[in-house]
Write an enzyme that holds these catalytic residues in place. Structure first.
Site, short mmCIF file in Angstrom:
data_model
loop_
_atom_site.label_atom_id
_atom_site.label_comp_id
_atom_site.label_asym_id
_atom_site.label_seq_id
_atom_site.Cartn_x
_atom_site.Cartn_y
_atom_site.Cartn_z
CG ASN A 1 -1.74 1.19 1.41
OD1 ASN A 1 -1.80 2.04 0.52
ND2 ASN A 1 -2.41 1.30 2.55
CD1 TRP A 2 3.84 1.05 -2.47
CD2 TRP A 2 3.62 1.71 -4.60
NE1 TRP A 2 4.57 0.18 -3.26
CE2 TRP A 2 4.45 0.57 -4.57
CE3 TRP A 2 3.34 2.29 -5.83
CZ2 TRP A 2 5.00 0.00 -5.73
CZ3 TRP A 2 3.88 1.74 -6.98
CH2 TRP A 2 4.70 0.61 -6.94
CE LYS A 3 -0.31 3.28 4.64
NZ LYS A 3 -0.22 3.37 6.09
CG HIS B 1 -5.93 1.71 5.24
ND1 HIS B 1 -5.52 2.68 6.12
CD2 HIS B 1 -4.88 0.87 5.09
CE1 HIS B 1 -4.28 2.43 6.48
NE2 HIS B 1 -3.86 1.34 5.87
CD GLU C 1 -3.69 -2.71 7.35
OE1 GLU C 1 -2.57 -2.96 6.89
OE2 GLU C 1 -4.29 -1.65 7.16
N GLY D 1 2.25 2.15 10.78
CA GLY D 1 3.18 3.26 10.65
C GLY D 1 3.88 3.64 11.94
CB SER E 1 5.05 -1.92 11.97
OG SER E 1 4.61 -0.60 12.23
N GLY F 1 2.73 -1.25 4.36
CA GLY F 1 2.80 0.18 4.04
C GLY F 1 4.23 0.59 3.79
N GLY F 2 4.85 1.17 4.81
CA GLY F 2 6.19 1.77 4.67
C GLY F 2 7.21 0.89 3.95
P1 PGA Z 1 2.73 0.14 7.72
O1 PGA Z 1 1.27 0.38 7.05
O2 PGA Z 1 3.27 -1.13 7.14
O3 PGA Z 1 3.53 1.36 7.30
O4 PGA Z 1 2.51 0.07 9.18
C1 PGA Z 1 0.38 -0.68 6.86
C2 PGA Z 1 -0.89 -0.18 6.23
O5 PGA Z 1 -1.28 0.97 6.48
O6 PGA Z 1 -1.56 -0.91 5.48
#
Ligand code: PGA
Length: 250
Positions: A9-11, A95, A167, A173, A212, A233-234
């Site tokens: 998920n590149w947001k 999300h 999640e 994050g 994370s 995400g990250g």
């Molecule tokens: P993260 O994000 O891996 O940066 O914690 C996960 C997500 O929001 O799907």
């Protein structure tokens, strides 16, 4: 046997230049015969860039959001039919950032899941509790309620067409991952809920963990019996890390 699935998920990150570099890193590192399917979710503006870049690679691309409306005068919205029309295969729905920052309700999320299914794509339905809810002992109730609203809208037959993503909001994050045991408890609970709704679907539904996930914690998480992959995400913004997580999953 459930196939592993790792979704990046590149947001709201990236530019043409950055995403071209990221995509070429991911393509270089990807082994088509690996045991995990890989999907990346760029912002809407870069869906075509990803689609063009990933043609013929076996890596899929997906959207991070979708309109709850079918079509019409909804300035700024993108419909499920439009996404399907341009070749999108999965859509992240519900999300926690959409729930918290854009006040999306469970009912709106249920409507979106319905739209994605009607357009022939796979909704990746995110559920998860806040830290306050976990500390008060209501994590399982929260995810059960989030799932129940969607199930009431789409019907029990349709559950085998979903991917679920657990999640925990406090792990997104923050660098603070749920322990493998904490995640497994919720995943097993969700699978049992699915079994209660549609027994045939429970064995097949993919339940991803998100929050994370990094190359160094992915192994322990994926070692749990009910964790079928990750929503990342990250770490999905770093080609080597995303590929490493995909390899651990496969
Ligand atoms: P993260 O994000 O891996 O940066 O914690 C996960 C997500 O929001 O799907």
């Amino acid at each position: 046997m459930r196939r592993s699935l790792v979704i990046g998920n590149w947001k709201m990150h990236g530019s043409c230049e950055q995403l071209n570099t990221l995509l070429s890193g991911i393509k270089t590192g990807f082994a088509d015969n690996a045991g995990a399917d890989l999907v990346v979710c760029p912002a809407f503006a870069y869906l075509t860039l990803a689609s063009d870049s990933l043609k013929g690679t076996g890596i899929a691309w997906a959207a991070q959001n979708v309109s709850e409306h079918e079509m019409g005068a909804y300035t700024g919205e993108v419909s499920a039919e439009m996404l399907a029309d341009v070749g999108c295969s999965y859509v992240i729905v519900g999300h926690s950032e959409r729930r918290a920052l854009f006040a999306e309700s469970d009912q709106q999320i249920a409507n979106k899941v319905g739209r994605v299914l009607a357009a022939g794509m796979v909704p990746v339905l995110c559920v998860g509790e806040t830290l306050e809810q976990r500390d008060s002992g209501s994590a399982l109730d929260v995810v059960a309620d989030q799932l129940a609203v969607v199930m009431a809208a789409i019907g029990s037959e349709a559950i085998d067409q979903l991917v679920l993503a657990y999640e925990p909001v406090w792990a997104i994050g923050t660098g603070r991952t749920a322990s493998p045991e904490q995640a497994q408890e919720v995943h097993a609970f969700l699978r049992a809920k699915v079994a209660g709704i549609n027994p045939d679907a429970a064995e097949n539904i993919q339940i991803l963990y998100g929050g994370s996930v990094k190359p160094d914690n992915a192994g322990e998480l994926f070692g749990q019996p009910d964790i079928d992959g990750a929503l990342v995400g990250g770490a999905s913004l770093v080609a080597d890390d995303f590929i490493a997580i995909g390899k651990v999953a496969g």
